[in-house]
Design a protein around this motif. Sequence first.
Motif, PDB file in Angstrom:
ATOM      1  N   HIS A  77      74.405  25.392  18.793  1.00 45.46           N
ATOM      2  CA  HIS A  77      73.327  26.132  19.447  1.00 45.46           C
ATOM      3  C   HIS A  77      72.284  26.609  18.443  1.00 45.46           C
ATOM      4  O   HIS A  77      71.094  26.678  18.763  1.00 45.46           O
ATOM      5  CB  HIS A  77      73.910  27.323  20.212  1.00 45.46           C
ATOM      6  CG  HIS A  77      74.668  26.929  21.432  1.00 45.46           C
ATOM      7  ND1 HIS A  77      75.669  27.701  21.981  1.00 45.46           N
ATOM      8  CD2 HIS A  77      74.592  25.818  22.219  1.00 45.46           C
ATOM      9  CE1 HIS A  77      76.154  27.100  23.058  1.00 45.46           C
ATOM     10  NE2 HIS A  77      75.521  25.957  23.226  1.00 45.46           N
ATOM     11  N   ALA A  78      72.740  26.918  17.220  1.00 46.57           N
ATOM     12  CA  ALA A  78      71.811  27.401  16.193  1.00 46.57           C
ATOM     13  C   ALA A  78      70.861  26.303  15.692  1.00 46.57           C
ATOM     14  O   ALA A  78      69.862  26.607  15.035  1.00 46.57           O
ATOM     15  CB  ALA A  78      72.597  27.978  15.009  1.00 46.57           C
ATOM     16  N   LEU A  79      71.165  25.045  16.020  1.00 46.60           N
ATOM     17  CA  LEU A  79      70.268  23.962  15.614  1.00 46.60           C
ATOM     18  C   LEU A  79      68.887  24.136  16.238  1.00 46.60           C
ATOM     19  O   LEU A  79      67.880  23.750  15.650  1.00 46.60           O
ATOM     20  CB  LEU A  79      70.842  22.606  16.033  1.00 46.60           C
ATOM     21  CG  LEU A  79      72.081  22.096  15.301  1.00 46.60           C
ATOM     22  CD1 LEU A  79      72.583  20.812  15.955  1.00 46.60           C
ATOM     23  CD2 LEU A  79      71.775  21.858  13.827  1.00 46.60           C
ATOM     24  N   GLY A  80      68.864  24.667  17.469  1.00 48.09           N
ATOM     25  CA  GLY A  80      67.579  24.900  18.123  1.00 48.09           C
ATOM     26  C   GLY A  80      67.051  23.720  18.913  1.00 48.09           C
ATOM     27  O   GLY A  80      65.826  23.557  19.026  1.00 48.09           O
ATOM     28  N   ILE A  81      67.927  22.881  19.484  1.00 54.02           N
ATOM     29  CA  ILE A  81      67.446  21.838  20.387  1.00 54.02           C
ATOM     30  C   ILE A  81      66.825  22.549  21.587  1.00 54.02           C
ATOM     31  O   ILE A  81      67.485  23.359  22.238  1.00 54.02           O
ATOM     32  CB  ILE A  81      68.601  20.925  20.851  1.00 54.02           C
ATOM     33  CG1 ILE A  81      69.289  20.291  19.636  1.00 54.02           C
ATOM     34  CG2 ILE A  81      68.069  19.826  21.769  1.00 54.02           C
ATOM     35  CD1 ILE A  81      70.508  19.462  19.991  1.00 54.02           C
ATOM     36  N   PRO A  82      65.570  22.280  21.893  1.00 54.32           N
ATOM     37  CA  PRO A  82      64.824  23.090  22.874  1.00 54.32           C
ATOM     38  C   PRO A  82      65.543  23.272  24.203  1.00 54.32           C
ATOM     39  O   PRO A  82      65.770  22.317  24.938  1.00 54.32           O
ATOM     40  CB  PRO A  82      63.527  22.291  23.053  1.00 54.32           C
ATOM     41  CG  PRO A  82      63.363  21.543  21.771  1.00 54.32           C
ATOM     42  CD  PRO A  82      64.748  21.191  21.341  1.00 54.32           C
ATOM     43  N   GLY A  83      65.911  24.524  24.505  1.00 60.67           N
ATOM     44  CA  GLY A  83      66.470  24.881  25.798  1.00 60.67           C
ATOM     45  C   GLY A  83      67.890  24.428  26.048  1.00 60.67           C
ATOM     46  O   GLY A  83      68.426  24.659  27.130  1.00 60.67           O
ATOM     47  N   VAL A  84      68.543  23.766  25.085  1.00 58.68           N
ATOM     48  CA  VAL A  84      69.846  23.144  25.323  1.00 58.68           C
ATOM     49  C   VAL A  84      70.988  24.104  25.033  1.00 58.68           C
ATOM     50  O   VAL A  84      71.007  24.790  24.014  1.00 58.68           O
ATOM     51  CB  VAL A  84      70.008  21.872  24.454  1.00 58.68           C
ATOM     52  CG1 VAL A  84      71.461  21.404  24.433  1.00 58.68           C
ATOM     53  CG2 VAL A  84      69.116  20.761  24.987  1.00 58.68           C
ATOM     54  N   ARG A  85      71.951  24.145  25.971  1.00 62.08           N
ATOM     55  CA  ARG A  85      73.188  24.900  25.767  1.00 62.08           C
ATOM     56  C   ARG A  85      74.367  24.033  26.204  1.00 62.08           C
ATOM     57  O   ARG A  85      74.249  23.233  27.135  1.00 62.08           O
ATOM     58  CB  ARG A  85      73.200  26.193  26.588  1.00 62.08           C
ATOM     59  CG  ARG A  85      72.018  27.113  26.350  1.00 62.08           C
ATOM     60  CD  ARG A  85      72.083  27.775  24.996  1.00 62.08           C
ATOM     61  NE  ARG A  85      73.178  28.731  24.893  1.00 62.08           N
ATOM     62  CZ  ARG A  85      73.416  29.448  23.794  1.00 62.08           C
ATOM     63  NH1 ARG A  85      72.643  29.291  22.715  1.00 62.08           N
ATOM     64  NH2 ARG A  85      74.422  30.311  23.759  1.00 62.08           N
ATOM     65  N   LEU A  86      75.493  24.184  25.513  1.00 63.78           N
ATOM     66  CA  LEU A  86      76.720  23.499  25.901  1.00 63.78           C
ATOM     67  C   LEU A  86      77.608  24.460  26.681  1.00 63.78           C
ATOM     68  O   LEU A  86      77.892  25.564  26.216  1.00 63.78           O
ATOM     69  CB  LEU A  86      77.480  23.004  24.663  1.00 63.78           C
ATOM     70  CG  LEU A  86      76.808  21.972  23.768  1.00 63.78           C
ATOM     71  CD1 LEU A  86      77.760  21.561  22.655  1.00 63.78           C
ATOM     72  CD2 LEU A  86      76.361  20.764  24.567  1.00 63.78           C
ATOM     73  N   CYS A  87      78.034  24.043  27.854  1.00 61.28           N
ATOM     74  CA  CYS A  87      78.978  24.816  28.639  1.00 61.28           C
ATOM     75  C   CYS A  87      80.321  24.083  28.584  1.00 61.28           C
ATOM     76  O   CYS A  87      80.448  22.977  29.114  1.00 61.28           O
ATOM     77  CB  CYS A  87      78.511  24.941  30.085  1.00 61.28           C
ATOM     78  SG  CYS A  87      76.928  25.800  30.256  1.00 61.28           S
ATOM     79  N   VAL A  88      81.286  24.699  27.942  1.00 58.78           N
ATOM     80  CA  VAL A  88      82.585  24.057  27.713  1.00 58.78           C
ATOM     81  C   VAL A  88      83.634  24.750  28.563  1.00 58.78           C
ATOM     82  O   VAL A  88      83.756  25.973  28.533  1.00 58.78           O
ATOM     83  CB  VAL A  88      82.965  24.129  26.218  1.00 58.78           C
ATOM     84  CG1 VAL A  88      84.322  23.475  25.983  1.00 58.78           C
ATOM     85  CG2 VAL A  88      81.893  23.462  25.361  1.00 58.78           C
ATOM     86  N   HIS A  89      84.381  23.983  29.339  1.00 58.63           N
ATOM     87  CA  HIS A  89      85.437  24.591  30.134  1.00 58.63           C
ATOM     88  C   HIS A  89      86.602  23.621  30.284  1.00 58.63           C
ATOM     89  O   HIS A  89      86.482  22.418  30.034  1.00 58.63           O
ATOM     90  CB  HIS A  89      84.918  25.021  31.509  1.00 58.63           C
ATOM     91  CG  HIS A  89      84.336  23.900  32.323  1.00 58.63           C
ATOM     92  ND1 HIS A  89      85.086  23.116  33.144  1.00 58.63           N
ATOM     93  CD2 HIS A  89      83.060  23.440  32.415  1.00 58.63           C
ATOM     94  CE1 HIS A  89      84.313  22.218  33.724  1.00 58.63           C
ATOM     95  NE2 HIS A  89      83.083  22.387  33.300  1.00 58.63           N
ATOM     96  N   GLN A  90      87.718  24.165  30.700  1.00 61.60           N
ATOM     97  CA  GLN A  90      88.930  23.376  30.867  1.00 61.60           C
ATOM     98  C   GLN A  90      88.858  22.589  32.169  1.00 61.60           C
ATOM     99  O   GLN A  90      88.324  23.064  33.164  1.00 61.60           O
ATOM    100  CB  GLN A  90      90.139  24.303  30.864  1.00 61.60           C
ATOM    101  CG  GLN A  90      91.471  23.616  30.617  1.00 61.60           C
ATOM    102  CD  GLN A  90      92.599  24.630  30.542  1.00 61.60           C
ATOM    103  OE1 GLN A  90      93.032  25.180  31.550  1.00 61.60           O
ATOM    104  NE2 GLN A  90      93.066  24.905  29.325  1.00 61.60           N
ATOM    105  N   ALA A  91      89.395  21.371  32.147  1.00 65.07           N
ATOM    106  CA  ALA A  91      89.410  20.531  33.348  1.00 65.07           C
ATOM    107  C   ALA A  91      90.758  19.829  33.441  1.00 65.07           C
ATOM    108  O   ALA A  91      91.434  19.620  32.435  1.00 65.07           O
ATOM    109  CB  ALA A  91      88.272  19.521  33.304  1.00 65.07           C
ATOM    110  N   LYS A  92      91.144  19.471  34.667  1.00 62.65           N
ATOM    111  CA  LYS A  92      92.421  18.792  34.883  1.00 62.65           C
ATOM    112  C   LYS A  92      92.178  17.498  35.638  1.00 62.65           C
ATOM    113  O   LYS A  92      91.487  17.468  36.650  1.00 62.65           O
ATOM    114  CB  LYS A  92      93.379  19.687  35.670  1.00 62.65           C
ATOM    115  CG  LYS A  92      94.743  19.037  35.936  1.00 62.65           C
ATOM    116  CD  LYS A  92      95.636  19.912  36.805  1.00 62.65           C
ATOM    117  CE  LYS A  92      96.163  21.112  36.049  1.00 62.65           C
ATOM    118  NZ  LYS A  92      97.182  21.855  36.844  1.00 62.65           N
ATOM    119  N   LYS A  93      92.765  16.412  35.121  1.00 67.04           N
ATOM    120  CA  LYS A  93      92.696  15.115  35.765  1.00 67.04           C
ATOM    121  C   LYS A  93      94.111  14.543  35.839  1.00 67.04           C
ATOM    122  O   LYS A  93      94.760  14.364  34.798  1.00 67.04           O
ATOM    123  CB  LYS A  93      91.789  14.152  34.985  1.00 67.04           C
ATOM    124  CG  LYS A  93      90.344  14.614  34.831  1.00 67.04           C
ATOM    125  CD  LYS A  93      89.598  14.578  36.154  1.00 67.04           C
ATOM    126  CE  LYS A  93      88.146  15.030  35.966  1.00 67.04           C
ATOM    127  NZ  LYS A  93      87.414  15.056  37.254  1.00 67.04           N
TER     128      LYS A  93
END
Length: 438
Positions: free
Chosen positions: A36-52
């Motif tokens: 996030h500190a890189l500063g890609i304009p407006g970009v955020r990563l949302c990380v969550h757990q998933a089950k398959k």
Amino acid sequence: MKTLYFECGMGAAGDMLLAALLEIHPQPEDFIRRFHALGIPGVRLCVHQAKKCGIIGTNVIVTVNGAEEESLDAAGFHAGHQHGENGHHTGQSCAGHQHEENGHHTGQSCAGHQHGENGHRTGHQHAGMQEIAAVIQGLEALPEKVKQDVLAVYNIIAEAESAVHNCKIEEIHFHEVGSLDAVADIVGVCMLIHELAPDRIMASPVHLGSGQVHCAHGILPVPAPATAYILKGVPSYGGTICGELCTPTGAALLKYFVQEFGSQPVLEVQKIGYGMGKKDFPAANCVRALLGEEQGTPERITELACNLDDMTPEAIGFAAELLLREGALDVYVTSIQMKKNRPGVLLACLCREADREKFLRLIFRHTATTGVREYHCDRYVLERRGGEVQTSYGTVRKKISEGYGVRKEKPEYEDVAEIARNTGKSLSDIIEDILESK
């Protein structure tokens, strides 16, 4: 040897590769903070757990200015942003962004931005390769090597789209939000691989899926044309699952980083990561990443041996030299005591099993023996390759051996010997000078 292996039994997409690598990173939270500190304009990563299919893994969603855009797996080219069954972009048209009944954009207008049934905007501005390159080069905290990797991956996708749509790379443009979504996936994967620093990257043959994909231009086969172009020369298969499993972004990342496609090598696995896709299939929709020390697979070889007591040293030396020249893995002579207390030698020739008959004939023809013993054994070897090093004596070739957690280097003897002959220095002094110049 530190080896990274991707299992692509359910294809690959940029966000799936990103999630799988994030799971095996030693400090994922710190990585996300630095990303996030890189500063890609407006970009955020949302990380969550998933089950398959009962398996727990990680799902990564990229948002741009707070809005989620489906992973842009055809890199959002103007030439068309098709959508596959896994919900990723694969080439559907920029002009109006008309989408099918699977819940994606359908082209409805709203205050200058066209929207689909789910309310996502589709009428953004567009950016070309030059603009994308400017965004990447503007990320000051991104290591130069990672920038080069990111742009190389983009070029692979752009070249594919250029070939498929018969247009120049300079004419290809990216959908604004989608292009930043792709930037996030590609930058993230390149950063993670740079920080994990594997010595070798391998992958299984790539599952592409089957059937057809709907887009504004009509119905196209799976894999999408750009994906098929990128994966030329890469082992892949269709399988029985109906839907698009491998996307152009995933294909390009694999094409750029993977050095060998095939079965998993013998690995002492240390980390396992599951990167989950968005769709559900009968099989777990994920990419699995394995990181560990590669243990070399043994090679079965043959040793041919005979006792000799009635040959001159010159004749024995000639036979040994000939066997090596004909491709023996090794030849050596050992002093032994034979019957009637006669001194003799044991001649041993190591060869591959397929060459056994050839070397049997050579031994019988060029030695005085009337009998040869045969032994079978497994041989473990370090992976060997050549290299060069710049020294005060000029360019010197070197031998590099890696594996089993070790790395060995030594200068090529013939080069060192030639320097010794020209300078009058000893071999040991020259080798010391070369090692100090590294």
